[in-house]
Motif scaffolding. Structure first.
Motif, mmCIF file in Angstrom:
data_model
loop_
_atom_site.group_PDB
_atom_site.id
_atom_site.type_symbol
_atom_site.label_atom_id
_atom_site.label_comp_id
_atom_site.label_asym_id
_atom_site.label_seq_id
_atom_site.Cartn_x
_atom_site.Cartn_y
_atom_site.Cartn_z
ATOM 1 N N MET A 193 31.491 34.302 38.088
ATOM 2 C CA MET A 193 32.318 33.838 36.982
ATOM 3 C C MET A 193 33.800 33.822 37.377
ATOM 4 O O MET A 193 34.208 34.490 38.328
ATOM 5 C CB MET A 193 32.122 34.742 35.757
ATOM 6 N N ASP A 194 34.572 33.072 36.613
ATOM 7 C CA ASP A 194 36.014 32.986 36.830
ATOM 8 C C ASP A 194 36.638 34.375 36.641
ATOM 9 O O ASP A 194 36.316 35.076 35.680
ATOM 10 C CB ASP A 194 36.582 31.999 35.807
ATOM 11 N N LEU A 195 37.538 34.760 37.549
ATOM 12 C CA LEU A 195 38.086 36.120 37.475
ATOM 13 C C LEU A 195 38.990 36.320 36.258
ATOM 14 O O LEU A 195 39.120 37.432 35.745
ATOM 15 C CB LEU A 195 38.882 36.452 38.750
ATOM 16 N N LEU A 196 39.622 35.242 35.814
ATOM 17 C CA LEU A 196 40.538 35.371 34.676
ATOM 18 C C LEU A 196 39.846 35.069 33.357
ATOM 19 O O LEU A 196 40.345 35.404 32.286
ATOM 20 C CB LEU A 196 41.724 34.417 34.851
ATOM 21 N N ASN A 208 43.410 27.387 36.146
ATOM 22 C CA ASN A 208 44.214 28.361 36.875
ATOM 23 C C ASN A 208 43.502 28.789 38.168
ATOM 24 O O ASN A 208 42.466 29.437 38.115
ATOM 25 C CB ASN A 208 44.456 29.583 35.979
ATOM 26 N N PRO A 209 44.076 28.415 39.338
ATOM 27 C CA PRO A 209 43.398 28.716 40.603
ATOM 28 C C PRO A 209 43.301 30.213 40.881
ATOM 29 O O PRO A 209 42.528 30.641 41.749
ATOM 30 C CB PRO A 209 44.263 28.018 41.660
ATOM 31 N N ASN A 210 44.054 31.035 40.138
ATOM 32 C CA ASN A 210 43.979 32.476 40.351
ATOM 33 C C ASN A 210 42.666 33.075 39.859
ATOM 34 O O ASN A 210 42.360 34.226 40.139
ATOM 35 C CB ASN A 210 45.148 33.183 39.677
ATOM 36 N N ARG A 228 44.469 41.141 39.617
ATOM 37 C CA ARG A 228 44.764 40.527 38.318
ATOM 38 C C ARG A 228 43.516 40.163 37.530
ATOM 39 O O ARG A 228 43.620 39.577 36.442
ATOM 40 C CB ARG A 228 45.532 39.227 38.531
ATOM 41 N N ALA A 229 42.335 40.429 38.089
ATOM 42 C CA ALA A 229 41.100 39.997 37.424
ATOM 43 C C ALA A 229 41.029 40.586 36.020
ATOM 44 O O ALA A 229 41.427 41.728 35.789
ATOM 45 C CB ALA A 229 39.879 40.432 38.237
ATOM 46 N N GLU A 230 40.530 39.781 35.107
ATOM 47 C CA GLU A 230 40.396 40.209 33.722
ATOM 48 C C GLU A 230 39.288 41.269 33.642
ATOM 49 O O GLU A 230 38.177 41.067 34.100
ATOM 50 C CB GLU A 230 40.001 38.964 32.899
#
Ligand code: TRP
Length: 337
Positions: A193-196, A208-210, A228-230
């Motif tokens: 999954m997306d980290l953010l 957001n590429p982050n 910075r991962a959520e």
């Protein structure tokens, strides 16, 4: 005649050479491809014709295609055990796609969720290729008498369509015209999954590429993104996709990379903090990617060697694809050259 079922089943899959490959592609597809090559007869492609359904910058498309191929090899694809090639190098894909275009129906293609999704973003002028895209994918699959197609959930509908069209044409031209393929869902399908935004899949086109770990990211970038991962409210490190999607994603990534069970990972983190989980996940990811990145760079430094590999792959693919295409031409009633 369709080739008799070989001792090993045939697997075929492809990834679009668009943008950078990310950790989700690696764990969900490429790493899995490497595992499958021992037990199956495998065909793997960079599907540049599919990428072209959306406008591509020429220089970037070229770079992305070389890079995708280099990464597959660096990740462990063994060229003695699988066929690796670029879709556009094998003209039979476009040729069969045309014949399938004459057998697929407007109605069934209109129902494809990916088409509905992509066409709604395409503005006023929707390229026809976006609509017929699944029939090109069907051509990829049917040319090689493929039994199993490892795909994610989003592509299952396209494999179902491939089955429908293959069965329809077998009804017209004989049961042994096409092997009817099935989707292959990997036993431990890693869904990253997306980290953010850990309730959405890691995606090449995320805003957001982050939120994505690209296979080209430097160690410092990887550290920063994981830092910075959520994560979720509370502080317990437990796997609970519903209530703790961020923490669960990090645990899943660790598990997919190390093979450690979810329970064992949870046990290791009793009494620890989210920061530990993030840092250690970053370490595990860096350790996995470092040798792959190094090998990828070496391969990319010698394009003539990559060209040679691809030429070889294309020649073998063409030999097989041509047999399938001729079989169909003959049955359709085209005069054979
Ligand atoms: N459509 C697939 C995707 O976007 C890529 C693809 C093209 C593919 N041809 C294929 C996947 C054949 C499996 C088999 O992910």
């Amino acid at each position: 005649m369709a080739t008799p079922t070989p001792s090993k089943k045939v697997i075929l899959s492809g990834i679009q050479p668009t943008n950078n490959l990310h950790l989700g592609n690696y764990l969900g597809a490429v790493k899995n491809w490497v595992k499958l090559q021992k037990d199956f007869h495998c065909y793997y492609m960079a599907v540049d014709l599919h990428a072209y359904t959306v406008r591509q910058d020429p220089a970037q498309l070229r770079d992305n295609t070389y890079q995708a191929i280099a990464i597959y090899i660096a990740a462990g694809l063994d060229l003695d055990h699988c066929m690796l090639f670029v879709q556009s190098h094998v003209p039979q894909h476009s040729q069969l796609a045309w014949l399938l275009n004459c057998n697929g129906y407007m109605g069934e293609l209109s129902r494809m969720t990916q088409f509905k999704d992509k066409s709604s973003k395409a503005g006023a002028n929707i390229p026809v290729g976006l609509f017929t895209y699944p029939l090109l994918m069907a051509a990829d699959i049917l040319l090689y008498d493929t039994h199993l197609v490892p795909v994610g959930d989003d592509q299952k509908q396209h494999v179902e369509l491939t089955r429908d069209v293959a069965q329809r044409m077998n009804g017209l031209y004989g049961d042994d015209t096409f092997v009817v393929p099935e989707p292959y869902i990997a036993p431990v399908a890693a869904r990253v999954m997306d980290l953010l935004n850990p309730t959405s899949k890691m995606s090449k086109s995320a805003v957001n590429p982050n939120g994505s770990i690209f296979l080209t990211d430097t160690p410092a970038e990887i550290d920063k993104k994981f830092k910075r991962a959520e994560t979720d409210s509370g502080k317990d490190i437990v796997h609970d996709r519903q209530n703790k999607p961020g923490v669960s994603n990090l645990i899943d990534i660790q598990s997919a990379l190390t093979g450690e069970t979810i329970a064992a990972i949870e046990a290791r983190y009793v009494g620890k903090m989210y920061g530990h989980l993030k840092m250690e996940t970053a370490e595990i990811v860096k350790k996995e990617l470092e040798p792959i990145q190094k090998r990828t760079q070496e391969l990319l430094a010698d394009k003539s060697e990559l060209d040679r590999i691809l030429k070889n792959g294309a020649e073998k693919a063409i030999a097989k694809a041509e047999v399938t295409l001729r079989r169909l031409h003959e049955r359709i009633g085209f005069i054979m050259p």
